[in-house]
Motif scaffolding. Structure first.
Motif, mmCIF file in Angstrom:
data_model
loop_
_atom_site.group_PDB
_atom_site.id
_atom_site.type_symbol
_atom_site.label_atom_id
_atom_site.label_comp_id
_atom_site.label_asym_id
_atom_site.label_seq_id
_atom_site.Cartn_x
_atom_site.Cartn_y
_atom_site.Cartn_z
ATOM 1 N N TYR A 109 27.578 34.977 29.194
ATOM 2 C CA TYR A 109 28.974 34.982 28.951
ATOM 3 C C TYR A 109 29.688 35.719 30.039
ATOM 4 N N ILE A 110 31.004 35.391 30.267
ATOM 5 C CA ILE A 110 31.699 35.819 31.325
ATOM 6 C C ILE A 110 33.127 36.783 30.684
ATOM 7 N N LYS A 111 33.058 37.949 30.918
ATOM 8 C CA LYS A 111 34.456 38.598 30.039
ATOM 9 C C LYS A 111 34.840 39.645 30.854
ATOM 10 N N LEU A 112 36.152 39.807 30.684
ATOM 11 C CA LEU A 112 36.958 40.918 31.292
ATOM 12 C C LEU A 112 36.787 42.127 30.407
ATOM 13 N N ASP A 113 36.114 43.464 31.141
ATOM 14 C CA ASP A 113 35.950 44.738 30.503
ATOM 15 C C ASP A 113 36.468 45.713 31.118
ATOM 16 N N GLY A 114 37.961 46.291 30.921
ATOM 17 C CA GLY A 114 38.221 47.305 31.739
ATOM 18 C C GLY A 114 38.578 46.866 33.219
ATOM 19 N N ASP A 115 37.956 47.610 33.981
ATOM 20 C CA ASP A 115 38.027 47.211 35.292
ATOM 21 C C ASP A 115 36.937 46.566 36.083
ATOM 22 N N HIS A 116 36.324 45.912 35.244
ATOM 23 C CA HIS A 116 35.164 44.880 35.764
ATOM 24 C C HIS A 116 35.089 43.949 35.082
ATOM 25 N N ILE A 117 34.519 42.723 35.656
ATOM 26 C CA ILE A 117 34.003 41.572 35.068
ATOM 27 C C ILE A 117 32.675 41.584 34.546
ATOM 28 N N ALA A 118 32.372 41.446 33.319
ATOM 29 C CA ALA A 118 30.782 41.525 32.967
ATOM 30 C C ALA A 118 30.521 40.057 32.905
ATOM 31 N N ILE A 119 29.274 40.017 33.626
ATOM 32 C CA ILE A 119 28.545 38.676 33.423
ATOM 33 C C ILE A 119 27.474 38.964 32.759
ATOM 34 N N GLY A 120 27.036 37.976 31.930
ATOM 35 C CA GLY A 120 25.680 38.101 31.155
ATOM 36 C C GLY A 120 24.476 37.397 32.290
ATOM 37 N N ALA A 121 23.381 37.840 32.132
ATOM 38 C CA ALA A 121 22.220 37.721 33.467
ATOM 39 C C ALA A 121 22.059 36.199 33.177
ATOM 40 N N LEU A 122 21.975 35.591 31.980
ATOM 41 C CA LEU A 122 21.701 34.014 31.881
ATOM 42 C C LEU A 122 22.787 33.136 32.430
ATOM 43 N N THR A 123 24.118 33.683 32.602
ATOM 44 C CA THR A 123 25.187 32.915 33.030
ATOM 45 C C THR A 123 24.830 31.847 34.270
ATOM 46 N N ARG A 124 25.016 30.700 34.328
ATOM 47 C CA ARG A 124 24.736 29.694 35.330
ATOM 48 C C ARG A 124 25.699 30.165 36.560
ATOM 49 N N GLN A 125 25.052 30.070 37.830
ATOM 50 C CA GLN A 125 26.057 30.258 38.976
ATOM 51 C C GLN A 125 27.137 29.471 38.950
ATOM 52 N N THR A 126 27.135 28.009 38.472
ATOM 53 C CA THR A 126 28.192 27.223 38.271
ATOM 54 C C THR A 126 29.176 27.512 37.391
ATOM 55 N N ARG B 8 28.198 43.860 36.526
ATOM 56 C CA ARG B 8 29.547 44.139 36.459
ATOM 57 C C ARG B 8 30.149 44.053 37.896
ATOM 58 N N ILE B 9 31.101 43.182 38.030
ATOM 59 C CA ILE B 9 31.824 43.130 38.998
ATOM 60 C C ILE B 9 33.261 43.726 38.956
ATOM 61 N N PRO B 10 33.391 44.531 39.885
ATOM 62 C CA PRO B 10 34.896 45.174 39.940
ATOM 63 C C PRO B 10 35.945 44.352 40.110
ATOM 64 N N ILE B 11 37.095 44.330 39.489
ATOM 65 C CA ILE B 11 38.099 43.409 39.960
ATOM 66 C C ILE B 11 39.025 43.797 41.023
ATOM 67 N N LEU B 12 39.400 42.671 41.783
ATOM 68 C CA LEU B 12 40.204 42.969 42.820
ATOM 69 C C LEU B 12 41.773 42.962 42.421
ATOM 70 N N SER B 13 42.195 43.690 43.016
ATOM 71 C CA SER B 13 43.995 44.137 42.770
ATOM 72 C C SER B 13 44.478 42.735 43.303
ATOM 73 N N LYS B 14 45.668 42.237 42.557
ATOM 74 C CA LYS B 14 46.261 41.195 42.914
ATOM 75 C C LYS B 14 46.882 40.949 44.472
ATOM 76 N N ASP B 15 46.914 41.946 44.831
ATOM 77 C CA ASP B 15 47.392 42.281 46.271
ATOM 78 C C ASP B 15 46.188 42.479 47.410
ATOM 79 N N SER B 16 45.292 42.575 46.934
ATOM 80 C CA SER B 16 43.985 42.668 48.038
ATOM 81 C C SER B 16 43.754 41.396 48.583
ATOM 82 N N GLY B 17 43.571 41.694 50.009
ATOM 83 C CA GLY B 17 43.053 40.567 50.816
ATOM 84 C C GLY B 17 41.634 40.768 50.884
ATOM 85 N N TYR B 18 40.981 39.263 50.833
ATOM 86 C CA TYR B 18 39.506 39.385 50.741
ATOM 87 C C TYR B 18 39.176 37.989 51.338
#
Ligand SMILES: Cc1cc2nc3c(=O)[nH]c(=O)nc-3n(C[C@H](O)[C@H](O)[C@H](O)COP(=O)(O)OP(=O)(O)OC[C@H]3O[C@@H](n4cnc5c(N)ncnc54)[C@H](O)[C@@H]3O)c2cc1C
Length: 291
Positions: free
Chosen positions: A62-79, A171-181
């Motif tokens: 799974y890939i889902k938004l969870d508060g301040d991060h994106i939660a990605i299940g371990a079996l999620t394909r890189q694609t 769990r990947i922290p989400i970036l602010s929409k103004d963040s440069g990356y």
């Protein structure tokens, strides 16, 4: 070469998996996408007695938004991560980085948990996870624990994961929409593992100075490296050419890479300095566009 003989196990629920891991312990190896494990077994660098194939555990994908991060299940394909609208919107850095992982065929099979468990210091996803200060959720038959990348990645291809544990989620922290990356990478050929990669994420204040910075590199040592001194150096400053040069020059004194057949330690230090500068420049341009 072909792998040594092994018994094949196919759990379909997390509980079944936890029990098998608990029972077989060090004799067993989890198989996810098989993109790293199978070549290693074919070369007989690993000869597990039991292969536990987790591909049939639906709860782990799974890939889902969870508060301040994106939660990605371990079996999620890189694609799936590469094509996710959630990742595109809330952490485009991860999307940019994951496109450097091998080739499309590898990403179609390779999983997000597999690339973390494999703990290659040149791998892209561990570098993103470390630089953004994400988290790894691991579980066994008794409990779940949340681990920081610093606690997880110990050295080349070695993590603190116990033989009875599985990675459940990252769990990947989400970036602010103004963040440069920006994500920068040098590899010998397209699709190869990086010789070196660099990440920069910056937020600007109303005066155009850096309000917050996250800077990391992969391939410059046994684990992904967060450049905290460089982050501290740029915060509060305008990223002029002089500031960028001073910031990146100090990287050569901070890093202690090993030499190998892909590049000497000195080359990797130079590369880190150059790639971090490029990443900061792109991040700055994007932060200005976003502001
Ligand atoms: C030609 C080629 C080029 C590649 N280039 C790159 C590259 O540029 N960058 C990059 O990052 N990777 C690259 N890879 C590796 C690829 O990304 C793999 O997909 C990844 O390293 C492992 O993911 P997997 O799902 O295939 O795991 P597997 O191969 O199935 O497993 C790898 C290891 O992780 C363990 N494991 C897997 N899932 C879990 C879990 N959920 N919990 C606990 N342990 C687990 C396994 O037991 C095994 O030890 C490349 C691979 C190939 C073949």
């Amino acid at each position: 070469m072909k792998p040594a003989h092994f018994e094949y196990l196919k759990p379909i629920t997390p509980d079944e998996l936890y029990n098998q891991l608990s029972f077989y312990g060090e004799d067993a190896k989890i198989m996810a996408g098989g993109q790293s494990l199978v070549p290693i077994m074919n070369m007989r660098l690993s000869t597990p007695k039991y292969i536990i194939d987790i591909n049939h555990i639906e709860d782990f994908s799974y890939i889902k938004l969870d508060g301040d991060h994106i939660a990605i299940g371990a079996l999620t394909r890189q694609t799936e991560v590469e094509n996710s609208s959630i990742v595109e919107k809330y952490c485009p850095l991860l999307q940019e980085a994951i496109r450097y992982v091998g080739h499309a065929q590898i990403r179609n099979m390779g999983t997000i948990g597999g690339t973390i468990a494999h703990a290659d210091p040149s791998a892209e996803v561990p570098c993103v996870l470390s630089t953004l200060r994400g988290e790894i959720v691991v579980a066994n038959v008794e409990e779940e624990r949340v681990v920081s990348p610093e606690e997880f990645f110990l050295t080349y291809m070695l993590s603190s994961l116990e033989p009875t544990e599985v990675i459940k989620e990252i769990r990947i922290p989400i970036l602010s929409k103004d963040s440069g990356y920006a994500f920068e990478e040098i590899a010998r050929r397209d699709g190869d593992f990086a010789i070196l990669e660099a990440i920069a994420v910056i937020d600007l204040n109303e005066n155009g100075q850096v309000a917050a910075a996250k800077i990391g590199v992969g391939g410059a040592g046994p684990t992904p490296e967060i450049l905290e001194d460089v982050e501290d150096f740029v915060v509060g400053k305008e990223l002029t050419d002089n500031v960028l040069d001073d910031a990146c020059e100090q990287i050569k004194d901070i890093l202690e890479p090993d030499s190998d057949l892909h590049g000497s330690a000195e080359y990797r230090k130079d590369l880190a300095s150059v790639l971090v500068k490029r990443a900061l420049e792109t991040a700055l341009t994007r932060a200005k566009e976003g502001a």
